[in-house]
Scaffold this active site. Sequence first.
Site, PDB file in Angstrom:
ATOM      1  CB  THR A 142     -12.038 -43.629 -38.192  1.00 10.89           C
ATOM      2  OG1 THR A 142     -11.097 -43.056 -39.080  1.00 10.89           O
ATOM      3  CG2 THR A 142     -12.154 -45.125 -38.438  1.00 10.89           C
ATOM      4  CE  LYS A 155      -9.002 -44.485 -41.130  1.00 12.42           C
ATOM      5  NZ  LYS A 155      -7.590 -44.274 -41.433  1.00 12.42           N
TER       6      LYS A 155
END
Length: 298
Positions: A96, A171
């Site tokens: 991420t 995300k």
Amino acid sequence: MAQIGWIGLGNMGGSMSGNLVKAGHEVRGFDLNPDAVAAAEALGVKRASSIADAVGGADVVFTMLPKGEHARAVYLGDDGVLAHADTSTLLVDSSTIDIESAGALHAAASEAGFRFVDAPVSGGMSGAKAATLTFMVGGEEGAVKDASAFIEPMAKNIIPTGGATTGQAAKICNNLMLFINLASTAEGAVLADRLGLDKQVFWDIASVSSGDSWALRTWYPVPGVVDTAASNNDFAPTFTTELANKDIGLAISAAKDTGTPLEIGEHVQQLFQRLVDSGQGGKDCSMIIKLVDGSLSN
Ligand code: NAD
């Protein structure tokens, strides 16, 4: 059977790469931390001595690294992936990271002749172990389709999100909601206790009522209720406070760029910052409950 290179064998990458081994692939893994490598080896991952060793001859390379700076170093450094992989190797970053770093990786990979997708995941360490992660995959359509075939043994859901960096965008927004839910769950749990409710009774109610969330079902911050919760284990990390602080910071920075007010998100970020400042950055982010019950009050 495919030849797979894997870089970043931590809390998530270790189990994920192990699931690729289980699916019959040969995985060569590299990590700077010898303990992480040893844990992955126990799952059948072959130890690589360098990034070059991990990526040589691979059909696909996955990276699962903490932050944008690590992903940039691993892909763009002199000893990195772009310098050593063959351009026929498909590149998949499941870390991420910030949208700017993801964009830089897409651009550099494309310029060097590689196909690259951003494919961050949701589902936590328990989802990584159980191969039930959700992957959000951004990039050119053919690369996304080819990456999805390799991702399949690790995933319950594989969702194409559109062009370059849209996986990271999805995300970041998802995790903003997760951490707000986690903070609300901590507040509800402490208040329920102080109002005399049994912890299990309250959880049984909330988990089938409108207070339900993934955070409640997976990371309940009160010990002895949910098997997968770090609270059972003195908050040994499944998702560190430092990474949670990073993720919510990514949302805040994206919000600034788009003129979006995130008043609740900014408040939760300040709570994580307090945990980090008090030396708890390496502990699980569900420790946020300690700021509510007063056992960590600075
Ligand atoms: P982690 O810190 O446990 O693992 C990261 C690993 O990368 C470490 O083992 C570290 O040694 C390694 N690493 C760092 N720099 C490296 C380099 N230059 N070369 C080789 N290895 C290097 O983190 P994690 O919890 O596995 O998370 C990884 C990513 O996945 C993060 O971006 C995180 O935000 C994201 N994520 C985590 C979870 C979770 O529940 N833990 C869930 C979804 C997404």
